[in-house]
Design an enzyme around this catalytic site. Sequence first.
Site, PDB file in Angstrom:
ATOM      1  N   CYS A  73      46.943  38.616  42.186  1.00  0.00           N
ATOM      2  CA  CYS A  73      47.057  39.739  43.121  1.00  0.00           C
ATOM      3  C   CYS A  73      45.986  40.798  42.839  1.00  0.00           C
ATOM      4  O   CYS A  73      45.267  40.744  41.852  1.00  0.00           O
ATOM      5  CB  CYS A  73      48.443  40.356  43.027  1.00  0.00           C
ATOM      6  SG  CYS A  73      48.735  41.203  41.455  1.00  0.00           S
ATOM      7  N   ALA A  76      46.209  42.553  39.542  1.00  0.00           N
ATOM      8  CA  ALA A  76      45.703  41.712  38.452  1.00  0.00           C
ATOM      9  C   ALA A  76      44.179  41.835  38.358  1.00  0.00           C
ATOM     10  O   ALA A  76      43.622  41.909  37.258  1.00  0.00           O
ATOM     11  CB  ALA A  76      46.087  40.248  38.672  1.00  0.00           C
ATOM     12  N   ARG A 107      45.193  37.156  29.091  1.00  0.00           N
ATOM     13  CA  ARG A 107      43.867  36.639  29.430  1.00  0.00           C
ATOM     14  C   ARG A 107      43.041  36.321  28.181  1.00  0.00           C
ATOM     15  O   ARG A 107      41.945  35.821  28.265  1.00  0.00           O
ATOM     16  CB  ARG A 107      43.173  37.670  30.300  1.00  0.00           C
ATOM     17  CG  ARG A 107      41.880  37.248  30.956  1.00  0.00           C
ATOM     18  CD  ARG A 107      41.609  38.218  32.076  1.00  0.00           C
ATOM     19  NE  ARG A 107      40.304  38.204  32.638  1.00  0.00           N
ATOM     20  CZ  ARG A 107      39.437  39.219  32.563  1.00  0.00           C
ATOM     21  NH1 ARG A 107      39.736  40.301  31.866  1.00  0.00           N
ATOM     22  NH2 ARG A 107      38.286  39.153  33.169  1.00  0.00           N
ATOM     23  N   HIS A 207      39.074  43.772  42.051  1.00  0.00           N
ATOM     24  CA  HIS A 207      37.770  43.963  41.397  1.00  0.00           C
ATOM     25  C   HIS A 207      37.019  45.096  42.089  1.00  0.00           C
ATOM     26  O   HIS A 207      36.473  45.990  41.436  1.00  0.00           O
ATOM     27  CB  HIS A 207      36.890  42.708  41.514  1.00  0.00           C
ATOM     28  CG  HIS A 207      37.488  41.469  40.928  1.00  0.00           C
ATOM     29  ND1 HIS A 207      37.193  40.228  41.421  1.00  0.00           N
ATOM     30  CD2 HIS A 207      38.340  41.282  39.909  1.00  0.00           C
ATOM     31  CE1 HIS A 207      37.850  39.315  40.717  1.00  0.00           C
ATOM     32  NE2 HIS A 207      38.547  39.943  39.802  1.00  0.00           N
TER      33      HIS A 207
HETATM   34 FE1  CFM Z   1      34.757  36.571  36.980  1.00  0.00          FE
HETATM   35 FE2  CFM Z   1      35.909  34.455  36.928  1.00  0.00          FE
HETATM   36 FE3  CFM Z   1      37.191  36.725  37.482  1.00  0.00          FE
HETATM   37 FE4  CFM Z   1      36.227  36.218  34.996  1.00  0.00          FE
HETATM   38 FE5  CFM Z   1      38.672  35.317  34.266  1.00  0.00          FE
HETATM   39 FE6  CFM Z   1      38.293  33.590  36.233  1.00  0.00          FE
HETATM   40 FE7  CFM Z   1      39.604  35.824  36.754  1.00  0.00          FE
HETATM   41 MO1  CFM Z   1      40.667  34.034  35.260  1.00  0.00          MO
HETATM   42  S1  CFM Z   1      34.577  35.022  35.438  1.00  0.00           S
HETATM   43  S2  CFM Z   1      36.204  37.986  36.182  1.00  0.00           S
HETATM   44  S3  CFM Z   1      37.118  36.225  33.037  1.00  0.00           S
HETATM   45  S4  CFM Z   1      35.804  35.641  38.639  1.00  0.00           S
HETATM   46  S5  CFM Z   1      38.803  33.260  34.226  1.00  0.00           S
HETATM   47  S6  CFM Z   1      36.517  32.452  37.031  1.00  0.00           S
HETATM   48  S7  CFM Z   1      39.991  33.916  37.452  1.00  0.00           S
HETATM   49  S8  CFM Z   1      40.456  36.254  34.876  1.00  0.00           S
HETATM   50  S9  CFM Z   1      39.182  37.374  38.154  1.00  0.00           S
END
Ligand code: CFM
Length: 554
Positions: A73, A76, A107, A207
């Site tokens: 989500c 997260a 994580r 993000h």
């Molecule tokens: Fe970038 Fe990723 Fe992500 Fe990531 Fe992660 Fe991920 Fe994630 Mo899990 S590199 S930041 S450290 S998009 S592994 S492939 S899904 S937490 S949001």
Amino acid sequence: MATAPKENMQDQRALDGKDPETIKKQLIKKYPPKVARKRAKQIVVNKIEADGTVPEIGSNVRTVPGLISQRGCCYAGCKGVVLGPTRDIVNITHGPVGCGFYSWLTRRNQTDPESTPDGHNFMTYCFTTDMQDEEIIFGGEKKLKLAIQEAYDNFHPKAIAVFSTCPVGLIGDDVHSVCREMKAKLGINIFGFSCEGYKGVSQSAGHHIANNGIFTHVVGTDDTVRDGEYKINMLGEYNIGGDAFEIERLFELCGLTLISTFSGNSSIDKFANSHTADLNLIMCHRSINYVAEMMEKKYGVPWIKINFIGAQATAKSLRKIAAYFEDPKLIDKVEAVIAAELPEVEKAAAEIRPRTEGKRAMLFVGGSRAHHYQELFSELGMKTLSAGYEFAHRDDYEGRRVLPDIKVDADSRNIEELEIEPDPEKYNPRKSEAQVRALKDKGVDFSVYEGMMPEMETGALVIDDISHHETEKMIALFKPDIFCAGIKEKYAVQKLGVPLKQLHSYDYGGPYAGFKGAINFYKEIDRMVNSKIWGYLKAPWQQSPELAARYGTD
Ligand code: CFM
């Protein structure tokens, strides 16, 4: 078909001799027609045209209700992913206790508190307002103020951040005004995020919200110019399983000065100072490209895409950084580091590769790793049959060249785009236009990310936001030697007789970045794909023929 055109020959290699279009039809066959039409846009047979373009893929759209998705989500993405790895901000989850608890260190992002003088590390604590019925009915702002005060009294942090969960938006708590009020009262940096879980279609929205918040409230608030040569920021590296430690080791050997990482092994003071760096390196494009773009517009710091997953990719990235600074001293140093580090990696690869050569992998992870980890598999002689992201956008698949063509839908419009202007005093472009052109000729391309698909074979299947049904189908049809995804998929996939490597948390392993990380990965994958245990397991359809129709090899 009478004659097989050249493309089909490539297809045969790419998908174990199976026709990818037929496989695609099989994946969506059981869906109602409307769902099948929607999923068909997100399942693409890769094809690279002579000019480098690839087919359009549907992505960053809502998951069909009822399909089991891998996604997380918005909360997260904001709290867990971008801000979570910063050790000296007290991150308070405003919401019911579960949201805070389940985003608490799951994580495996690591940190080194001893590298900051005060030694603060709040990551080992789980801070939450633990909303109850009373707050849901009468409002939670009072409880949030008390929580901020309590955190301040107990820990005296430099900064406190507040993260909104779904109910906060639904009942209308104003976290921003609470933060402003408490900032004035306590005199430390306190800021809030409207990152309610339901915003956007995935953690990707979180993000963006995190990038906006960190840029508005922290970046550029400290102009101290730190000592050191070749100043860089590392963007989109979160120190999962210690990756950032390995990358920092290499930077140090090369003589590069790391000003800040967003946000693995980071502290708030480093973010505040990050605009003094001369170059931004983007590791995970999806989660952090907004900060890079905004920093370039406001302060003139350019960015390049690098990748420290894979030994060859690491060497290439280090060379790119050295080329940017155009200093023979640095170029020589980087070459010396690569020459010292590579032989050990090559020795490990040579020893392991005969056991992994030709084995087949599938990767369905997040928004960048499904791309980056294909490097490590190819170093082991393994091929990627199929890959996809959970929540990435078209640019992460097809390259940033498609950015102008991406349609902004209502869900994306919901997330604020900040208007950024060059800072009247601090804007300082690090390279002239002539220098930029000259560097481009040397292979240092600014603001470029080519995406995952141009690096995959023609005929490979690219699947966005793969559903559980499609996962089971792919496994029944191909029985890959390894499947890469996360904890939610791990045991379901392993029960089908296929080992699953978690590429989010790395299971209990890592680091996998850089040279030493590559060796760790080779060993781990060797152990997994060559374990005899998988041969003893029978998938449900092998034991009960009546299930074959459901999982199907039809
Ligand atoms: Fe970038 Fe990723 Fe992500 Fe990531 Fe992660 Fe991920 Fe994630 Mo899990 S590199 S930041 S450290 S998009 S592994 S492939 S899904 S937490 S949001």
